[in-house]
Design an enzyme around this catalytic site. Structure first.
Site, PDB file in Angstrom:
ATOM      1  N   LEU A   1      10.870 -20.798  -3.339  1.00 10.62           N
ATOM      2  CA  LEU A   1       9.891 -19.861  -2.779  1.00 10.62           C
ATOM      3  C   LEU A   1       8.607 -19.962  -3.589  1.00 10.62           C
ATOM      4  O   LEU A   1       8.641 -19.946  -4.825  1.00 10.62           O
ATOM      5  CB  LEU A   1      10.423 -18.417  -2.867  1.00 10.62           C
TER       6      LEU A   1
ATOM      7  N   ASP B   1       0.827  -1.217   0.000  1.00 11.74           N
ATOM      8  CA  ASP B   1       0.000   0.000   0.000  1.00 11.74           C
ATOM      9  C   ASP B   1       0.859   1.265   0.000  1.00 11.74           C
ATOM     10  O   ASP B   1       2.017   1.251   0.422  1.00 11.74           O
ATOM     11  CB  ASP B   1      -0.911  -0.029   1.240  1.00 11.74           C
TER      12      ASP B   1
ATOM     13  N   HIS C   1       2.366   2.864  -8.772  1.00  9.68           N
ATOM     14  CA  HIS C   1       2.308   1.420  -9.034  1.00  9.68           C
ATOM     15  C   HIS C   1       3.533   1.000  -9.851  1.00  9.68           C
ATOM     16  O   HIS C   1       4.145  -0.038  -9.611  1.00  9.68           O
ATOM     17  CB  HIS C   1       1.026   1.057  -9.796  1.00  9.68           C
TER      18      HIS C   1
HETATM   19  C1  FPP Z   1      -2.167  -0.197  -3.204  1.00  4.60           C
HETATM   20  O1  FPP Z   1      -1.698   1.126  -3.166  1.00  4.60           O
HETATM   21  C2  FPP Z   1      -1.557  -0.922  -4.326  1.00  4.60           C
HETATM   22  C3  FPP Z   1      -2.240  -1.569  -5.319  1.00  4.60           C
HETATM   23  C4  FPP Z   1      -3.717  -1.611  -5.362  1.00  4.60           C
HETATM   24  C5  FPP Z   1      -1.544  -2.209  -6.433  1.00  4.60           C
HETATM   25  C6  FPP Z   1      -0.228  -2.883  -6.156  1.00  4.60           C
HETATM   26  C7  FPP Z   1       0.512  -3.025  -7.411  1.00  4.60           C
HETATM   27  C8  FPP Z   1       1.837  -2.886  -7.556  1.00  4.60           C
HETATM   28  C9  FPP Z   1       2.747  -2.642  -6.415  1.00  4.60           C
HETATM   29  C10 FPP Z   1       2.423  -2.937  -8.934  1.00  4.60           C
HETATM   30  C11 FPP Z   1       3.520  -3.954  -9.104  1.00  4.60           C
HETATM   31  C12 FPP Z   1       3.150  -5.284  -8.669  1.00  4.60           C
HETATM   32  C13 FPP Z   1       2.567  -6.267  -9.377  1.00  4.60           C
HETATM   33  C14 FPP Z   1       2.246  -7.537  -8.703  1.00  4.60           C
HETATM   34  C15 FPP Z   1       2.218  -6.157 -10.805  1.00  4.60           C
HETATM   35  P1  FPP Z   1      -2.759   2.316  -3.286  1.00  4.60           P
HETATM   36  O2  FPP Z   1      -2.946   2.618  -4.727  1.00  4.60           O
HETATM   37  O3  FPP Z   1      -4.018   1.943  -2.587  1.00  4.60           O
HETATM   38  O4  FPP Z   1      -2.017   3.490  -2.572  1.00  4.60           O
HETATM   39  P2  FPP Z   1      -2.691   4.663  -1.691  1.00  4.60           P
HETATM   40  O5  FPP Z   1      -3.140   4.018  -0.407  1.00  4.60           O
HETATM   41  O6  FPP Z   1      -1.544   5.597  -1.483  1.00  4.60           O
HETATM   42  O7  FPP Z   1      -3.799   5.244  -2.486  1.00  4.60           O
END
Ligand code: FPP
Length: 254
Positions: free
Chosen positions: A139, A28, A45
């Site tokens: 893993l 997150d 992301h």
């Molecule tokens: C939450 O942060 C994150 C996600 C919903 C997506 C996670 C994806 C990645 C880390 C991309 C790379 C990984 C893979 C597996 C392809 P948020 O957007 O909710 O952040 P915020 O809380 O700051 O809004």
């Protein structure tokens, strides 16, 4: 961007006693990290890919056996069409770009989640990555994509109801094990340590069944800045916890 493979990093992995077998991560803080830099949420992301690869390398270095990450939840469809499209396309591209590297590291990739609504191209890449890496055992890296803890339990319950209706199962014979055998990965052990980055302190419908006795680590660092050293610190904190699984010990003589 290249990530130092396991064993080749500048920092030596610490020898840790009592490493959790199964670590789960809610990655997150991507959107907030990007917005704080004047960038679109999707850039957060994008920056998460290197953090993920470094964390996988760090998990291998200390001997974690199962690592499950929340890449896209059943609730993430509520985000803007632009962000949903980005996350779908990006998951597909990351898998395609990184699967050979992960295969060389001895990682077995698995997909946990629901098929309906998920982009066909993402399913194709997930299945190709699973097939390519299926003989690996260093893993087990589980990508939760279109995953929800309640959806997983509801899917298991529906399956049980169908089996009862078909006369294959008796209601009196239903135990916790009956449910476990119908989860997405029945042979995966329960989560020992759940890490959430980005400073929020909630479970957000992730691995509800498997986290029954998980220890939680809420790390304030946004996911794009997370790395193997942060994982080792979170694991070290975990090793100092006393896990009782519902039991209790008197500390004074009565
Ligand atoms: C939450 O942060 C994150 C996600 C919903 C997506 C996670 C994806 C990645 C880390 C991309 C790379 C990984 C893979 C597996 C392809 P948020 O957007 O909710 O952040 P915020 O809380 O700051 O809004």
């Amino acid at each position: 961007m290249r990530v130092a493979p396991p064993g080749a990093g500048n920092n030596q992995a610490p020898q840790i006693e009592g490493v959790p077998r199964h670590v789960a991560i809610i990655m997150d803080g991507n959107g907030r990290w990007a917005n704080a830099r004047g960038l679109a949420r999707t850039e957060g992301h994008r920056a998460g890919e290197v953090a993920l690869m470094d964390t996988i390398a760090g998990a291998l270095e200390i001997g974690v056996e199962h690592l499950t990450v929340y890449a896209f939840s059943t609730e993430n469809w509520k985000r803007s069409p632009k962000e949903v499209s980005f996350l779908m396309g990006y998951s597909r591209d990351v898998l395609r770009r990184r699967r050979d590297e992960l295969n060389e590291w001895g990682v077995a990739i698995h997909w946990w989640g629901r098929r309906p609504r998920l982009w066909k191209s993402v399913i194709t890449e997930l299945e190709a990555a699973q097939e390519l890496t299926k003989a690996n055992s260093k893993l087990h890296f589980n990508m939760a994509v279109n995953y929800g803890g309640r959806a997983e339990i509801a899917d298991a319950v529906r399956q049980i109801a169908n089996e009862v209706e078909a006369g294959k199962l008796k209601p009196t014979g239903i135990t916790e094990d009956t449910v476990i055998r119908r989860l997405y990965a029945p042979s995966s052990p329960d989560v020992d340590l759940l890490i959430r980055t980005g400073g929020e302190q909630r479970i957000s419908n992730f691995l509800l069944w498997q986290c029954a006795y998980a220890e939680f680590a809420f790390n304030p660092m946004p996911w794009p800045e997370y790395c193997r050293e942060e994982l080792w610190n979170d694991v070290l904190t975990f090793t100092g916890r006393e896990r009782r699984f519902g039991s209790a010990v008197d500390r004074v003589e009565c």
